[in-house]
Design an enzyme around this catalytic site. Structure first.
Site, PDB file in Angstrom:
ATOM      1  N   THR A 145       0.834  -1.195   0.000  1.00 36.03           N
ATOM      2  CA  THR A 145       0.000   0.000   0.000  1.00 36.03           C
ATOM      3  C   THR A 145       0.871   1.249   0.000  1.00 36.03           C
ATOM      4  O   THR A 145       1.989   1.234   0.530  1.00 36.03           O
ATOM      5  CB  THR A 145      -0.913   0.023   1.254  1.00 36.03           C
ATOM      6  OG1 THR A 145      -1.358   1.364   1.469  1.00 36.03           O
ATOM      7  CG2 THR A 145      -0.210  -0.424   2.507  1.00 36.03           C
ATOM      8  N   SER A 187      -1.467   3.066  10.716  1.00 34.45           N
ATOM      9  CA  SER A 187      -2.447   2.220  11.410  1.00 34.45           C
ATOM     10  C   SER A 187      -1.819   0.842  11.590  1.00 34.45           C
ATOM     11  O   SER A 187      -0.772   0.542  10.986  1.00 34.45           O
ATOM     12  CB  SER A 187      -3.723   2.070  10.563  1.00 34.45           C
ATOM     13  OG  SER A 187      -3.440   1.257   9.426  1.00 34.45           O
ATOM     14  N   TYR A 189      -2.979  -1.891  10.419  1.00 38.07           N
ATOM     15  CA  TYR A 189      -2.988  -2.512   9.083  1.00 38.07           C
ATOM     16  C   TYR A 189      -1.759  -2.090   8.276  1.00 38.07           C
ATOM     17  O   TYR A 189      -1.040  -2.931   7.720  1.00 38.07           O
ATOM     18  CB  TYR A 189      -4.275  -2.115   8.338  1.00 38.07           C
ATOM     19  CG  TYR A 189      -4.136  -2.142   6.838  1.00 38.07           C
ATOM     20  CD1 TYR A 189      -4.029  -3.347   6.147  1.00 38.07           C
ATOM     21  CD2 TYR A 189      -4.084  -0.953   6.091  1.00 38.07           C
ATOM     22  CE1 TYR A 189      -3.882  -3.371   4.773  1.00 38.07           C
ATOM     23  CE2 TYR A 189      -3.938  -0.975   4.721  1.00 38.07           C
ATOM     24  CZ  TYR A 189      -3.831  -2.187   4.059  1.00 38.07           C
ATOM     25  OH  TYR A 189      -3.672  -2.203   2.701  1.00 38.07           O
ATOM     26  N   HIS A 190      -1.479  -0.773   8.238  1.00 33.99           N
ATOM     27  CA  HIS A 190      -0.324  -0.313   7.459  1.00 33.99           C
ATOM     28  C   HIS A 190       0.979  -0.863   8.052  1.00 33.99           C
ATOM     29  O   HIS A 190       1.920  -1.166   7.333  1.00 33.99           O
ATOM     30  CB  HIS A 190      -0.283   1.220   7.420  1.00 33.99           C
ATOM     31  CG  HIS A 190      -1.390   1.806   6.596  1.00 33.99           C
ATOM     32  ND1 HIS A 190      -2.481   2.425   7.163  1.00 33.99           N
ATOM     33  CD2 HIS A 190      -1.587   1.850   5.259  1.00 33.99           C
ATOM     34  CE1 HIS A 190      -3.297   2.830   6.202  1.00 33.99           C
ATOM     35  NE2 HIS A 190      -2.791   2.485   5.040  1.00 33.99           N
ATOM     36  N   LYS A 193       1.907  -4.118   6.632  1.00 33.83           N
ATOM     37  CA  LYS A 193       2.473  -4.043   5.274  1.00 33.83           C
ATOM     38  C   LYS A 193       3.947  -3.632   5.322  1.00 33.83           C
ATOM     39  O   LYS A 193       4.731  -4.012   4.459  1.00 33.83           O
ATOM     40  CB  LYS A 193       1.687  -3.037   4.434  1.00 33.83           C
ATOM     41  CG  LYS A 193       0.242  -3.436   4.197  1.00 33.83           C
ATOM     42  CD  LYS A 193       0.122  -4.565   3.198  1.00 33.83           C
ATOM     43  CE  LYS A 193      -1.316  -4.887   2.911  1.00 33.83           C
ATOM     44  NZ  LYS A 193      -1.517  -5.901   1.898  1.00 33.83           N
TER      45      LYS A 193
HETATM   46  N1  LIG Z   1      -8.921  -2.068  -1.797  1.00 34.43           N
HETATM   47  C1  LIG Z   1      -8.006  -1.111  -1.803  1.00 34.43           C
HETATM   48  O1  LIG Z   1      -8.311   0.093  -1.989  1.00 34.43           O
HETATM   49  C2  LIG Z   1      -6.546  -1.459  -1.598  1.00 34.43           C
HETATM   50  C3  LIG Z   1      -5.593  -0.414  -1.669  1.00 34.43           C
HETATM   51  C4  LIG Z   1      -4.255  -0.717  -1.466  1.00 34.43           C
HETATM   52  C5  LIG Z   1      -3.867  -2.024  -1.222  1.00 34.43           C
HETATM   53  N2  LIG Z   1      -4.797  -3.020  -1.166  1.00 34.43           N
HETATM   54  C6  LIG Z   1      -4.350  -4.389  -0.885  1.00 34.43           C
HETATM   55  O2  LIG Z   1      -4.857  -5.287  -1.835  1.00 34.43           O
HETATM   56  C7  LIG Z   1      -5.157  -6.539  -1.225  1.00 34.43           C
HETATM   57  C8  LIG Z   1      -6.584  -6.925  -1.561  1.00 34.43           C
HETATM   58  O3  LIG Z   1      -7.473  -5.919  -1.086  1.00 34.43           O
HETATM   59  P1  LIG Z   1      -9.035  -6.063  -1.255  1.00 34.43           P
HETATM   60  O4  LIG Z   1      -9.603  -4.721  -1.227  1.00 34.43           O
HETATM   61  O5  LIG Z   1      -9.314  -6.981  -2.389  1.00 34.43           O
HETATM   62  O6  LIG Z   1      -9.402  -6.796   0.135  1.00 34.43           O
HETATM   63  P2  LIG Z   1     -10.539  -7.885   0.439  1.00 34.43           P
HETATM   64  O7  LIG Z   1     -10.659  -7.947   1.914  1.00 34.43           O
HETATM   65  O8  LIG Z   1     -11.751  -7.607  -0.375  1.00 34.43           O
HETATM   66  O9  LIG Z   1      -9.871  -9.247  -0.096  1.00 34.43           O
HETATM   67  C9  LIG Z   1      -8.896  -9.962   0.601  1.00 34.43           C
HETATM   68  C10 LIG Z   1      -9.210 -11.439   0.435  1.00 34.43           C
HETATM   69  O10 LIG Z   1      -8.206 -12.192   1.141  1.00 34.43           O
HETATM   70  C11 LIG Z   1      -8.841 -13.231   1.879  1.00 34.43           C
HETATM   71  N3  LIG Z   1      -7.987 -13.541   3.031  1.00 34.43           N
HETATM   72  C12 LIG Z   1      -7.652 -12.733   4.072  1.00 34.43           C
HETATM   73  N4  LIG Z   1      -6.877 -13.367   4.942  1.00 34.43           N
HETATM   74  C13 LIG Z   1      -6.705 -14.625   4.457  1.00 34.43           C
HETATM   75  C14 LIG Z   1      -6.019 -15.774   4.920  1.00 34.43           C
HETATM   76  N5  LIG Z   1      -5.366 -15.793   6.093  1.00 34.43           N
HETATM   77  N6  LIG Z   1      -6.029 -16.900   4.153  1.00 34.43           N
HETATM   78  C15 LIG Z   1      -6.706 -16.925   2.964  1.00 34.43           C
HETATM   79  N7  LIG Z   1      -7.396 -15.865   2.490  1.00 34.43           N
HETATM   80  C16 LIG Z   1      -7.402 -14.739   3.227  1.00 34.43           C
HETATM   81  C17 LIG Z   1     -10.210 -12.658   2.255  1.00 34.43           C
HETATM   82  O11 LIG Z   1     -11.172 -13.647   2.512  1.00 34.43           O
HETATM   83  C18 LIG Z   1     -10.559 -11.810   1.021  1.00 34.43           C
HETATM   84  O12 LIG Z   1     -11.313 -12.549   0.090  1.00 34.43           O
HETATM   85  C19 LIG Z   1      -4.936  -6.363   0.285  1.00 34.43           C
HETATM   86  O13 LIG Z   1      -3.718  -6.941   0.671  1.00 34.43           O
HETATM   87  C20 LIG Z   1      -4.890  -4.862   0.449  1.00 34.43           C
HETATM   88  O14 LIG Z   1      -4.066  -4.505   1.527  1.00 34.43           O
HETATM   89  C21 LIG Z   1      -6.141  -2.762  -1.356  1.00 34.43           C
END
Ligand SMILES: NC(=O)c1ccc[n+]([C@@H]2O[C@H](COP(=O)([O-])OP(=O)(O)OC[C@H]3O[C@@H](n4cnc5c(N)ncnc54)[C@H](O)[C@@H]3O)[C@@H](O)[C@H]2O)c1
Length: 404
Positions: A145, A187, A189-190, A193
């Site tokens: 991120t 945070s 969460y961050h 990462k």
């Molecule tokens: N959505 C955004 O705006 C955004 C921005 C920057 C970075 N990201 C990164 O992109 C990635 C995906 O984000 P997203 O928005 O699709 O999130 P999301 O929560 O919709 O999807 C994450 C998926 O991972 C699965 N998951 C989580 N922990 C798990 C585990 N221990 N074992 C197996 N599966 C697991 C969840 O069930 C979910 O389906 C994340 O790592 C997030 O940090 C997202």
């Protein structure tokens, strides 16, 4: 390519899996469906009616004629099974989306802080160890991120892609070194990462893993070319105060006649990317991996930056929605500049999709279509960064349709 998509049932993972499958890659999704369980815990649903994973996969087969496999596995706790999956599948690329990804959720309670660290750090570390154990040379692309850099550390100087060149005074004169950009998480969460980054540096150096860390901006939009043809393929749309991302929230709020909730002055500047570019960037990243023995490649996966109050104003002018300035639940600077380098993706052929009325209209139409599914009491962000911080609770009853 044979691609294993970890977290392929989520907001970014599902459309990425469909896109890669559509492009002819052989896709296996691995997910423990924990995000769907968090919906249950928060008593909120995706604005869009997402279907069970089995139905999603059957529909994709019907629509495209292509097969995707699914493995229900918890990356953080099922290490031995994970090794077997990688050994059996022999993926050429692994895409790692599978983490708890909401900053507000990570700050919500003692339990959510501990869950976020336990889940994310163990999931990433298990994956790296499993890749070493299983052998083979898959390329790993992980979703990091922009928040690992923090906001405001460099003022108006551009944020580089992962690494900084620093000059160090030594008795023999000045030497230049390239170091990982200092981490400045905002945070829990961050913070996970930023810990991921150190694990990547170690396993790339020690075991020769080929790793790309994609420092992604805030994703907006819902639909991609692959999710549109059948409603059963629709992507999730989070609108609640914990998981909803800012621009999608503004567009949804406007669609249901709710004021646009701006935290603080709205002077925070953030980087953005449309979901259609997320899916393209992933394919670019896995088809252009670093060499074995290289340090992790870091790419800033962003296409533009905007100040939040400017975004709110734009949506308000487009839709007539009012703007409500609420206390900021986060501990962050009121105002910051953000200039981000994204030269590597541009050089690799990304043609950025930037903010346009057409794409915003598309999100608004999705929100209008499913507005009966909105629970207004879930819109306001209630997680605060520190005990005793001012919350929006007192203002909540003043906003139509919301309750304490
Ligand atoms: N959505 C955004 O705006 C955004 C921005 C920057 C970075 N990201 C990164 O992109 C990635 C995906 O984000 P997203 O928005 O699709 O999130 P999301 O929560 O919709 O999807 C994450 C998926 O991972 C699965 N998951 C989580 N922990 C798990 C585990 N221990 N074992 C197996 N599966 C697991 C969840 O069930 C979910 O389906 C994340 O790592 C997030 O940090 C997202």
């Amino acid at each position: 390519m044979r691609v294993l998509v970890l977290g392929g049932d989520g907001f970014c993972g599902w459309p990425t899996s469909l896109y890669l499958s559509d492009r002819g890659h052989d896709v296996t999704i691995l997910d423990n469906l924990s995000r769907r369980n968090i919906d249950n815990e928060l008593e909120v649903q995706s604005l869009t009616p997402i279907r069970p994973i089995g139905e999603r996969l059957r529909t994709w087969r019907e629509v495209s004629g292509r097969e995707m496999r699914f493995v229900n596995l918890n990356l953080a706790t099922e290490f031995d099974r994970l090794v077997r999956v990688i050994e059996e599948l022999q993926p050429e690329a692994i895409v790692h989306f599978a983490e708890q990804r909401a900053a507000p959720y990570s700050m919500r309670s003692v339990n959510s802080k501990r869950y976020t660290v336990d889940n994310n750090v163990r999931a990433t570390h298990n994956l790296l160890v499993a890749m070493v154990e299983a052998g083979g040379t898959p390329a790993l692309a992980h979703l990091g991120t922009m928040g690992v850099y923090g906001y405001g550390w460099t003022g108006s100087a551009p944020i580089p892609e992962g690494y900084l060149t620093v000059k160090i005074e030594t008795p023999d004169g000045e030497v230049a070194r390239e170091i990982l950009h200092p981490a400045n998480p905002g945070s829990v969460y961050h913070m996970t990462k930023t810990l991921d980054q150190l694990m990547f540096a170690f396993y790339a150096k020690n075991d020769g893993l080929r790793i790309t860390d994609l420092h992604q901006g805030i994703v907006w939009g819902t639909q991609t070319d692959q999710t549109v043809p059948d409603e059963r393929l629709i992507n999730r749309f989070d609108y609640d105060g914990d998981y909803g991302t800012v621009l999608n929230r503004f567009l949804m709020q406007a669609a249901i006649g709710h004021p646009l909730t701006v935290h603080g002055s709205g002077g925070q500047t953030r980087a953005f990317i449309h979901i259609r570019d997320t899916v393209r960037c992933i394919e670019i990243a896995i088809t252009n991996p670093p060499q074995m023995g290289s340090q992790p490649m870091v790419l800033n996966q962003v296409t533009e930056s905007h100040r939040l109050r400017d975004l709110a104003k734009m949506v308000s002018e487009m839709t007539g929605a009012e703007i409500a300035n609420l206390p900021n639940p986060r501990r962050e600077a009121d105002e910051n500049d953000l200039v981000v380098r994204n030269d590597q993706f541009l050089a690799l052929g990304l043609n950025p999709t930037t903010l346009s009325q057409g794409l915003m209209d598309e999100v608004t139409q999705v929100a209008m279509r499913y507005k009966d599914r909105v629970d207004p009491s879930k819109i306001i962000a209630r997680s605060v960064w520190r005990k005793g911080m001012e919350t929006s609770e007192d203002l909540i009853t003043e906003i139509p349709g919301t309750q304490k």
